[in-house]
Motif scaffolding. Sequence first.
Motif, PDB file in Angstrom:
ATOM      1  N   MET A 154      16.649 -60.817  86.077  1.00 24.75           N
ATOM      2  CA  MET A 154      17.360 -60.933  84.798  1.00 24.75           C
ATOM      3  C   MET A 154      16.516 -61.811  83.873  1.00 24.75           C
ATOM      4  N   THR A 155      15.443 -61.225  83.366  1.00 23.77           N
ATOM      5  CA  THR A 155      14.425 -61.957  82.622  1.00 23.77           C
ATOM      6  C   THR A 155      14.698 -61.937  81.116  1.00 23.77           C
ATOM      7  N   CYS A 156      13.972 -62.782  80.400  1.00 23.69           N
ATOM      8  CA  CYS A 156      14.104 -62.874  78.949  1.00 23.69           C
ATOM      9  C   CYS A 156      13.244 -61.827  78.258  1.00 23.69           C
ATOM     10  N   PRO A 157      13.642 -61.401  77.054  1.00 21.66           N
ATOM     11  CA  PRO A 157      12.761 -60.541  76.261  1.00 21.66           C
ATOM     12  C   PRO A 157      11.497 -61.312  75.876  1.00 21.66           C
ATOM     13  N   ASN A 158      10.492 -60.603  75.449  1.00 19.38           N
ATOM     14  CA  ASN A 158       9.183 -61.210  75.186  1.00 19.38           C
ATOM     15  C   ASN A 158       9.245 -62.370  74.205  1.00 19.38           C
ATOM     16  N   MET A 163      11.323 -69.698  77.360  1.00 21.21           N
ATOM     17  CA  MET A 163      12.494 -70.412  77.863  1.00 21.21           C
ATOM     18  C   MET A 163      12.825 -70.045  79.308  1.00 21.21           C
ATOM     19  N   GLU A 164      12.227 -69.009  79.828  1.00 18.45           N
ATOM     20  CA  GLU A 164      12.559 -68.481  81.154  1.00 18.45           C
ATOM     21  C   GLU A 164      12.116 -69.427  82.267  1.00 18.45           C
ATOM     22  N   CYS A 165      12.907 -69.531  83.319  1.00 15.89           N
ATOM     23  CA  CYS A 165      12.545 -70.342  84.479  1.00 15.89           C
ATOM     24  C   CYS A 165      11.511 -69.606  85.332  1.00 15.89           C
ATOM     25  N   PRO A 166      10.468 -70.292  85.784  1.00 13.43           N
ATOM     26  CA  PRO A 166       9.510 -69.666  86.698  1.00 13.43           C
ATOM     27  C   PRO A 166      10.118 -69.536  88.089  1.00 13.43           C
ATOM     28  N   ILE A 167       9.829 -68.454  88.779  1.00 14.41           N
ATOM     29  CA  ILE A 167      10.354 -68.230  90.130  1.00 14.41           C
ATOM     30  C   ILE A 167       9.431 -68.894  91.145  1.00 14.41           C
ATOM     31  N   SER A 168      10.031 -69.683  92.027  1.00 17.48           N
ATOM     32  CA  SER A 168       9.268 -70.338  93.088  1.00 17.48           C
ATOM     33  C   SER A 168       9.791 -69.880  94.442  1.00 17.48           C
ATOM     34  N   ASP A 169       8.907 -69.320  95.260  1.00 19.50           N
ATOM     35  CA  ASP A 169       9.301 -68.891  96.602  1.00 19.50           C
ATOM     36  C   ASP A 169       9.529 -70.074  97.535  1.00 19.50           C
ATOM     37  N   ARG A 170       9.116 -71.282  97.120  1.00 19.74           N
ATOM     38  CA  ARG A 170       9.255 -72.463  97.970  1.00 19.74           C
ATOM     39  C   ARG A 170      10.529 -73.246  97.695  1.00 19.74           C
ATOM     40  N   MET A 171      11.210 -72.915  96.631  1.00 14.88           N
ATOM     41  CA  MET A 171      12.417 -73.664  96.260  1.00 14.88           C
ATOM     42  C   MET A 171      13.518 -73.476  97.296  1.00 14.88           C
ATOM     43  N   THR A 172      14.205 -74.577  97.649  1.00 11.24           N
ATOM     44  CA  THR A 172      15.309 -74.539  98.610  1.00 11.24           C
ATOM     45  C   THR A 172      16.515 -75.258  98.019  1.00 11.24           C
ATOM     46  N   ILE A 173      17.636 -74.554  97.902  1.00 14.74           N
ATOM     47  CA  ILE A 173      18.867 -75.117  97.325  1.00 14.74           C
ATOM     48  C   ILE A 173      20.060 -74.594  98.111  1.00 14.74           C
ATOM     49  N   THR A 174      21.067 -75.432  98.283  1.00 17.66           N
ATOM     50  CA  THR A 174      22.360 -75.014  98.837  1.00 17.66           C
ATOM     51  C   THR A 174      23.433 -75.333  97.813  1.00 17.66           C
ATOM     52  N   GLY A 216      25.040 -67.930  89.806  1.00 15.17           N
ATOM     53  CA  GLY A 216      25.794 -68.500  88.693  1.00 15.17           C
ATOM     54  C   GLY A 216      26.062 -69.984  88.852  1.00 15.17           C
ATOM     55  N   ARG A 217      25.861 -70.718  87.764  1.00 21.39           N
ATOM     56  CA  ARG A 217      26.119 -72.160  87.729  1.00 21.39           C
ATOM     57  C   ARG A 217      27.066 -72.489  86.588  1.00 21.39           C
ATOM     58  N   GLY A 218      27.851 -73.555  86.792  1.00 20.39           N
ATOM     59  CA  GLY A 218      28.669 -74.088  85.715  1.00 20.39           C
ATOM     60  C   GLY A 218      29.918 -73.278  85.439  1.00 20.39           C
ATOM     61  N   PRO A 219      30.690 -73.688  84.446  1.00 16.05           N
ATOM     62  CA  PRO A 219      31.974 -73.035  84.163  1.00 16.05           C
ATOM     63  C   PRO A 219      31.859 -71.583  83.740  1.00 16.05           C
ATOM     64  N   LEU A 220      30.702 -71.185  83.188  1.00 13.57           N
ATOM     65  CA  LEU A 220      30.502 -69.797  82.768  1.00 13.57           C
ATOM     66  C   LEU A 220      29.697 -69.000  83.784  1.00 13.57           C
ATOM     67  N   ALA A 221      29.442 -69.593  84.952  1.00 12.61           N
ATOM     68  CA  ALA A 221      28.629 -68.928  85.978  1.00 12.61           C
ATOM     69  C   ALA A 221      27.340 -68.380  85.367  1.00 12.61           C
ATOM     70  N   THR A 222      26.622 -69.241  84.649  1.00 11.12           N
ATOM     71  CA  THR A 222      25.361 -68.859  84.016  1.00 11.12           C
ATOM     72  C   THR A 222      24.351 -68.505  85.097  1.00 11.12           C
ATOM     73  N   ARG A 223      23.847 -67.278  85.085  1.00 15.81           N
ATOM     74  CA  ARG A 223      22.986 -66.801  86.171  1.00 15.81           C
ATOM     75  C   ARG A 223      21.739 -66.111  85.625  1.00 15.81           C
ATOM     76  N   GLY A 224      20.736 -65.989  86.493  1.00 13.21           N
ATOM     77  CA  GLY A 224      19.510 -65.308  86.122  1.00 13.21           C
ATOM     78  C   GLY A 224      18.469 -66.259  85.565  1.00 13.21           C
ATOM     79  N   VAL A 225      17.177 -65.904  85.731  1.00 20.68           N
ATOM     80  CA  VAL A 225      16.101 -66.795  85.309  1.00 20.68           C
ATOM     81  C   VAL A 225      16.063 -66.999  83.796  1.00 20.68           C
ATOM     82  N   CYS A 226      16.567 -66.034  83.029  1.00 18.64           N
ATOM     83  CA  CYS A 226      16.574 -66.184  81.573  1.00 18.64           C
ATOM     84  C   CYS A 226      17.684 -67.124  81.122  1.00 18.64           C
ATOM     85  N   ASN A 227      18.917 -66.845  81.507  1.00  9.51           N
ATOM     86  CA  ASN A 227      20.041 -67.652  81.027  1.00  9.51           C
ATOM     87  C   ASN A 227      20.001 -69.076  81.554  1.00  9.51           C
TER      88      ASN A 227
END
Length: 243
Positions: A154-158, A163-174, A216-227
């Motif tokens: 779910m990426t951003c337009p050009n 503003m887009e978050c970079p994807i890291s294969d090493r990131m670990t979150i619960t 999704g995070r937060g009250p609006l379940a903001t999800r995806g690398v763009c949002n």
Amino acid sequence: EIENHLFSPEVQESIQSLFQSRVVYEGSIHTFPSFRYTFDGFWKNWKRMLTTGISTKKNNNNNNNEKILLFGGDDNYHNATIQFTKLIPQTPIQIAGFEYGLANMAAFLSQVMVDGIYDDTCDELNAQISPSSATEVASLSNACGQYGLSYQDMTCPNNEKEMECPISDRMTITSTQSSGDTPMRCGPQGTFPDLEELQLENQNGRTDSEGCCWWGRGPLATRGVCNIGKANYYLGKRAVEEG
């Protein structure tokens, strides 16, 4: 004048009463006031969005000080149109800036009731049962996307890529959540050896959660690398560091 009214004790008491009766999460038997989403937090940010707002431009970007404010900032009425359904023609109306703000806040609260407050959670629930599960288990790979979505795609337009978050294969979150469901987890393959029974296919056929930290995070379940990236850009670490 309108600003003073919206900060008044009468308005504060009225909104607080609505919070106590309406902003509730669904327990197993009864509804309860939300523990995570409180009136004090709402009132603090209500006042911030009335006065300070959120900058939409970096300070080093042509010194542009545009801001997002909840209200239009005046008591004057402006021409607008409203259309309830596609079958009904647009109707001309007059509306004041503060009325736009009140309508936006009502729409926001109704949406967050569905996305966050109802379950009193700050993280998307791991809810979709794996199609390959014989015992109705939610897959670990739901962190990558539920109900056919792929959050890391779910990426951003050009024109908004910066503003887009970079994807890291090493990131670990619960994730943290209020229900007894299995939390969302992301990490490199092999990070969760004790959860092999949850390494089932999600709807998109994934069985891992590598690089899948964008649920999704937060009250609006903001999800995806763009949002999530936009939230970080305007409100998070980047907003602090870059101004």
